[in-house]
Structures are given as structure tokens and as C-alpha cells.
Design a protein around this motif. Sequence first.
Motif, mmCIF file in Angstrom:
data_model
loop_
_atom_site.group_PDB
_atom_site.id
_atom_site.type_symbol
_atom_site.label_atom_id
_atom_site.label_comp_id
_atom_site.label_asym_id
_atom_site.label_seq_id
_atom_site.Cartn_x
_atom_site.Cartn_y
_atom_site.Cartn_z
ATOM 1 N N MET A 1 0.860 -1.174 0.000
ATOM 2 C CA MET A 1 0.000 0.000 0.000
ATOM 3 C C MET A 1 0.903 1.234 0.000
ATOM 4 O O MET A 1 1.905 1.276 0.687
ATOM 5 C CB MET A 1 -0.915 -0.025 1.216
ATOM 6 N N ASN A 2 0.511 2.231 -0.754
ATOM 7 C CA ASN A 2 1.277 3.478 -0.770
ATOM 8 C C ASN A 2 0.472 4.598 -0.112
ATOM 9 O O ASN A 2 -0.695 4.438 0.226
ATOM 10 C CB ASN A 2 1.704 3.833 -2.201
ATOM 11 N N CYS A 3 1.114 5.738 0.052
ATOM 12 C CA CYS A 3 0.475 6.870 0.747
ATOM 13 C C CYS A 3 -0.784 7.362 0.037
ATOM 14 O O CYS A 3 -1.766 7.725 0.682
ATOM 15 C CB CYS A 3 1.470 8.003 0.914
ATOM 16 N N ALA A 4 -0.773 7.368 -1.288
ATOM 17 C CA ALA A 4 -1.952 7.806 -2.046
ATOM 18 C C ALA A 4 -3.131 6.885 -1.783
ATOM 19 O O ALA A 4 -4.278 7.340 -1.665
ATOM 20 C CB ALA A 4 -1.636 7.878 -3.535
ATOM 21 N N ALA A 5 -2.878 5.584 -1.661
ATOM 22 C CA ALA A 5 -3.953 4.627 -1.388
ATOM 23 C C ALA A 5 -4.553 4.873 -0.011
ATOM 24 O O ALA A 5 -5.779 4.808 0.176
ATOM 25 C CB ALA A 5 -3.433 3.202 -1.505
ATOM 26 N N VAL A 6 -3.718 5.171 0.966
ATOM 27 C CA VAL A 6 -4.215 5.471 2.307
ATOM 28 C C VAL A 6 -5.102 6.713 2.282
ATOM 29 O O VAL A 6 -6.182 6.735 2.869
ATOM 30 C CB VAL A 6 -3.046 5.648 3.300
ATOM 31 N N GLN A 7 -4.669 7.747 1.573
ATOM 32 C CA GLN A 7 -5.466 8.981 1.481
ATOM 33 C C GLN A 7 -6.806 8.728 0.793
ATOM 34 O O GLN A 7 -7.830 9.297 1.173
ATOM 35 C CB GLN A 7 -4.684 10.075 0.758
ATOM 36 N N THR A 8 -6.813 7.856 -0.214
ATOM 37 C CA THR A 8 -8.055 7.500 -0.902
ATOM 38 C C THR A 8 -9.014 6.799 0.050
ATOM 39 O O THR A 8 -10.213 7.108 0.082
ATOM 40 C CB THR A 8 -7.762 6.616 -2.127
ATOM 41 N N VAL A 9 -8.504 5.874 0.850
ATOM 42 C CA VAL A 9 -9.347 5.170 1.828
ATOM 43 C C VAL A 9 -9.919 6.159 2.841
ATOM 44 O O VAL A 9 -11.110 6.107 3.163
ATOM 45 C CB VAL A 9 -8.549 4.049 2.538
ATOM 46 N N LEU A 10 -9.106 7.075 3.329
ATOM 47 C CA LEU A 10 -9.607 8.071 4.283
ATOM 48 C C LEU A 10 -10.704 8.929 3.662
ATOM 49 O O LEU A 10 -11.734 9.184 4.292
ATOM 50 C CB LEU A 10 -8.474 8.964 4.787
ATOM 51 N N ARG A 11 -10.498 9.376 2.423
ATOM 52 C CA ARG A 11 -11.516 10.208 1.750
ATOM 53 C C ARG A 11 -12.812 9.432 1.528
ATOM 54 O O ARG A 11 -13.895 9.964 1.728
ATOM 55 C CB ARG A 11 -10.989 10.695 0.406
ATOM 56 N N ARG A 12 -12.712 8.183 1.101
ATOM 57 C CA ARG A 12 -13.917 7.405 0.766
ATOM 58 C C ARG A 12 -14.632 6.840 1.995
ATOM 59 O O ARG A 12 -15.859 6.726 1.992
ATOM 60 C CB ARG A 12 -13.550 6.253 -0.171
ATOM 61 N N CYS A 13 -13.874 6.453 3.004
ATOM 62 C CA CYS A 13 -14.465 5.738 4.144
ATOM 63 C C CYS A 13 -14.499 6.559 5.427
ATOM 64 O O CYS A 13 -15.135 6.160 6.392
ATOM 65 C CB CYS A 13 -13.686 4.451 4.412
ATOM 66 N N GLY A 14 -13.804 7.690 5.444
ATOM 67 C CA GLY A 14 -13.724 8.482 6.662
ATOM 68 C C GLY A 14 -14.936 9.362 6.881
ATOM 69 O O GLY A 14 -15.829 9.459 6.040
ATOM 70 N N GLN A 15 -14.955 9.976 8.030
ATOM 71 C CA GLN A 15 -16.017 10.914 8.378
ATOM 72 C C GLN A 15 -15.372 12.137 9.015
ATOM 73 O O GLN A 15 -14.234 12.085 9.475
ATOM 74 C CB GLN A 15 -17.000 10.270 9.341
ATOM 75 N N THR A 16 -16.107 13.209 9.042
ATOM 76 C CA THR A 16 -15.569 14.441 9.623
ATOM 77 C C THR A 16 -15.529 14.305 11.139
ATOM 78 O O THR A 16 -16.521 13.926 11.765
ATOM 79 C CB THR A 16 -16.428 15.640 9.215
ATOM 80 N N VAL A 17 -14.374 14.602 11.703
ATOM 81 C CA VAL A 17 -14.180 14.584 13.153
ATOM 82 C C VAL A 17 -13.617 15.936 13.575
ATOM 83 O O VAL A 17 -13.059 16.669 12.765
ATOM 84 C CB VAL A 17 -13.232 13.448 13.593
ATOM 85 N N THR A 18 -13.773 16.258 14.842
ATOM 86 C CA THR A 18 -13.174 17.461 15.411
ATOM 87 C C THR A 18 -12.046 17.028 16.334
ATOM 88 O O THR A 18 -12.245 16.187 17.210
ATOM 89 C CB THR A 18 -14.208 18.275 16.200
ATOM 90 N N LEU A 19 -10.874 17.597 16.120
ATOM 91 C CA LEU A 19 -9.702 17.317 16.951
ATOM 92 C C LEU A 19 -9.512 18.479 17.912
ATOM 93 O O LEU A 19 -9.474 19.635 17.492
ATOM 94 C CB LEU A 19 -8.455 17.164 16.076
ATOM 95 N N ARG A 20 -9.432 18.194 19.207
ATOM 96 C CA ARG A 20 -9.160 19.205 20.228
ATOM 97 C C ARG A 20 -7.790 18.911 20.825
ATOM 98 O O ARG A 20 -7.602 17.895 21.492
ATOM 99 C CB ARG A 20 -10.221 19.186 21.319
ATOM 100 N N ARG A 21 -6.872 19.771 20.558
ATOM 101 C CA ARG A 21 -5.489 19.600 21.023
ATOM 102 C C ARG A 21 -5.373 19.907 22.512
ATOM 103 O O ARG A 21 -6.249 20.564 23.093
ATOM 104 C CB ARG A 21 -4.571 20.529 20.241
ATOM 105 N N THR A 22 -4.281 19.467 23.097
ATOM 106 C CA THR A 22 -4.066 19.723 24.522
ATOM 107 C C THR A 22 -3.862 21.203 24.816
ATOM 108 O O THR A 22 -4.066 21.647 25.941
ATOM 109 C CB THR A 22 -2.856 18.920 25.040
#
Length: 107
Positions: A1-22
Motif C-alpha cells: 500500500m502506498n500513501c496515495a492509497a491510504v489517502q483515498t481510503v480516508l476520503r472514501r471511508c472516513g467521516q468528519t471529526v473534530t480534533l481538540r489539542r491539549t
Amino acid sequence: MNCAAVQTVLRRCGQTVTLRRTDGTEETAVAIVQPILRQDDRQNLPQPQGLEREDAFLYLGPPDKPLEGGARVRCREQDYEVCQAQPIYIASTLSHWWAVLRPEAAV
């Protein structure tokens, strides 16, 4: 798997999340948050009041949105604490962020 494939999976299967840093800053990202399913009963930890659930969730997020322990992730109206986070590299390129999340108790 390459980096582009990982980004494709995140775009297709991911959802919007909110990150709250420390440090208190917040930003949104597209990430995958899924329960880590166990085959044993180790998700139930003995407590003075009886057994308590100790669920864990897998987080896979974009390389440009780093996470650190103690940060928070909000996904589908649930808040999670980042217990552990690691950058994942493919060859010498940062591919994505991997983390273990624990649901925060409802107040």
C-alpha cells in the motif's frame, strides 16, 4: 500500500471529526474511527461497583493532522480521549496517524 492509497481510503471511508489539542485549539479532519473488537472479556474490568466497560476505538487520520496523548476527538456526537498516537510511515513518507481512543464518560 502506498500513501496515495491510504489517502483515498480516508476520503472514501472516513467521516468528519473534530480534533481538540491539549493546547485548546480545534480543527476538523476526515478520519476513520471504529471499535476495536475483542474476542475475550478483557473489555470488562473489575471495579468496586462491579464490571466496567473499557472500550477502545481505532483512529486512522491524515498525515497533516497530528495527534498526541491527552487530546480529544469528537466523532458522531461522542467524545474520545487519545490514549496513544503514532505516526505511520511508508518508506520515509508520513502516511497517516494511528491512535487508540477511549470514549469519555457522559456527564
